[in-house]
Design a protein around this motif. Structure first.
Motif, mmCIF file in Angstrom:
data_model
loop_
_atom_site.group_PDB
_atom_site.id
_atom_site.type_symbol
_atom_site.label_atom_id
_atom_site.label_comp_id
_atom_site.label_asym_id
_atom_site.label_seq_id
_atom_site.Cartn_x
_atom_site.Cartn_y
_atom_site.Cartn_z
ATOM 1 N N ASN A 186 0.783 -1.091 -0.102
ATOM 2 C CA ASN A 186 -0.085 0.144 -0.006
ATOM 3 C C ASN A 186 0.866 1.260 -0.088
ATOM 4 O O ASN A 186 1.732 1.676 0.996
ATOM 5 C CB ASN A 186 -0.936 -0.028 1.227
ATOM 6 C CG ASN A 186 -1.956 1.237 1.268
ATOM 7 O OD1 ASN A 186 -1.716 2.202 0.739
ATOM 8 N ND2 ASN A 186 -3.035 0.977 1.418
ATOM 9 N N GLU A 212 -0.351 4.223 -0.612
ATOM 10 C CA GLU A 212 -1.406 5.622 -0.661
ATOM 11 C C GLU A 212 -0.601 6.899 -0.134
ATOM 12 O O GLU A 212 -0.838 7.933 -0.565
ATOM 13 C CB GLU A 212 -2.532 5.247 -0.025
ATOM 14 C CG GLU A 212 -3.510 4.200 -0.599
ATOM 15 C CD GLU A 212 -4.586 3.914 -0.111
ATOM 16 O OE1 GLU A 212 -5.746 4.413 -0.512
ATOM 17 O OE2 GLU A 212 -4.558 3.386 1.018
ATOM 18 N N ARG A 213 0.268 6.538 0.772
ATOM 19 C CA ARG A 213 0.882 7.621 1.613
ATOM 20 C C ARG A 213 2.338 7.910 1.125
ATOM 21 O O ARG A 213 2.943 8.748 1.682
ATOM 22 C CB ARG A 213 0.807 7.393 3.002
ATOM 23 C CG ARG A 213 -0.626 7.302 3.727
ATOM 24 C CD ARG A 213 -0.685 7.324 5.005
ATOM 25 N NE ARG A 213 -1.891 6.866 5.575
ATOM 26 C CZ ARG A 213 -2.303 6.110 6.555
ATOM 27 N NH1 ARG A 213 -1.480 5.918 7.482
ATOM 28 N NH2 ARG A 213 -3.542 5.986 6.949
ATOM 29 N N PRO A 228 -1.481 5.756 -4.989
ATOM 30 C CA PRO A 228 -2.004 6.959 -4.281
ATOM 31 C C PRO A 228 -3.138 7.416 -5.135
ATOM 32 O O PRO A 228 -3.426 7.366 -6.395
ATOM 33 C CB PRO A 228 -0.944 7.814 -4.502
ATOM 34 C CG PRO A 228 0.342 7.099 -4.549
ATOM 35 C CD PRO A 228 -0.128 5.855 -5.252
ATOM 36 N N ASP A 229 -4.021 8.303 -4.618
ATOM 37 C CA ASP A 229 -5.075 8.910 -5.316
ATOM 38 C C ASP A 229 -4.372 10.104 -6.141
ATOM 39 O O ASP A 229 -5.018 10.337 -7.066
ATOM 40 C CB ASP A 229 -5.884 9.902 -4.233
ATOM 41 C CG ASP A 229 -6.879 8.694 -3.488
ATOM 42 O OD1 ASP A 229 -7.231 7.773 -4.235
ATOM 43 O OD2 ASP A 229 -7.550 9.116 -2.544
ATOM 44 N N ARG A 278 0.627 8.460 -8.775
ATOM 45 C CA ARG A 278 0.368 7.247 -9.155
ATOM 46 C C ARG A 278 0.959 7.172 -10.373
ATOM 47 O O ARG A 278 1.575 5.874 -10.644
ATOM 48 C CB ARG A 278 -1.308 7.299 -9.349
ATOM 49 C CG ARG A 278 -1.866 5.922 -9.781
ATOM 50 C CD ARG A 278 -3.147 5.879 -9.694
ATOM 51 N NE ARG A 278 -3.988 6.619 -10.628
ATOM 52 C CZ ARG A 278 -4.815 7.844 -10.248
ATOM 53 N NH1 ARG A 278 -5.062 7.937 -8.948
ATOM 54 N NH2 ARG A 278 -5.230 8.610 -10.979
ATOM 55 N N THR A 284 -7.813 0.690 -4.274
ATOM 56 C CA THR A 284 -7.964 0.424 -2.646
ATOM 57 C C THR A 284 -7.619 -0.760 -2.362
ATOM 58 O O THR A 284 -7.335 -1.630 -2.972
ATOM 59 C CB THR A 284 -9.618 0.399 -2.568
ATOM 60 O OG1 THR A 284 -10.151 -0.987 -3.315
ATOM 61 C CG2 THR A 284 -10.418 1.568 -3.206
#
Length: 151
Positions: free
Chosen positions: A58, A60-61, A94-95, A100, A125
């Protein structure tokens, strides 16, 4: 699933569930080049130590990657992972579009260089990523099309 933490720092966490043959890792905040190398190396060591074949990473951060971090990931990191028993790697991206695209380009380059000996798929997700990892391709008998079934 019963995940056990095998590595935990201010920037990265790795958890394993040996019975489920699953590893999950998570970047806890943006990381610099040294932290990316340290986290990637710890992931490699955890995969070697456990023999786990399915992992979700993950990011994302994770934040922005500098050129040196992208180079290390697309060459050294993916080559290390190819030395393990890893068969499927799900990446949660990441969003932020810029971040990304940077992570997608790392994988594209690693694949072009032949550094991946396992399946890799990107997701937005954690739930989608874990769902994909739980799926197994069931090889058909001759004349029967392949099907996908959950474990």
């Amino acid at each position: 699933m019963a995940f056990k933490t095998v590595y935990d720092s201010a920037f990265y966490r790795i958890e394993v569930d040996v019975e489920a043959n699953m590893l999950r890792s998570m970047w806890l905040r943006p990381a610099d080049e040294a932290e990316i190398k340290a986290g990637g190396t710890k992931l490699y060591e955890a995969l070697c130590d456990t023999g786990i074949e399915r992992a979700v990473s993950n990011a994302e951060r994770l934040g922005a990657l500098n050129a040196a971090s992208k180079e290390w990931m697309s060459t050294v990191f993916f080559e290390l992972l190819s030395r393990t028993r890893l068969k499927k790697l799900a990446r949660v991206l990441p969003d932020t579009l810029f971040h990304r695209i940077a992570l997608e380009s790392v994988l594209t380059r690693a694949e072009a260089l032949g550094m991946t000996s396992f399946m890799v798929k990107n997701f937005l997700t954690q739930e989608e990523a874990l769902s994909w990892l739980r799926m197994q391709l069931i090889l058909p008998q001759p004349g029967v099309p392949p099907s996908i079934f959950p474990d």
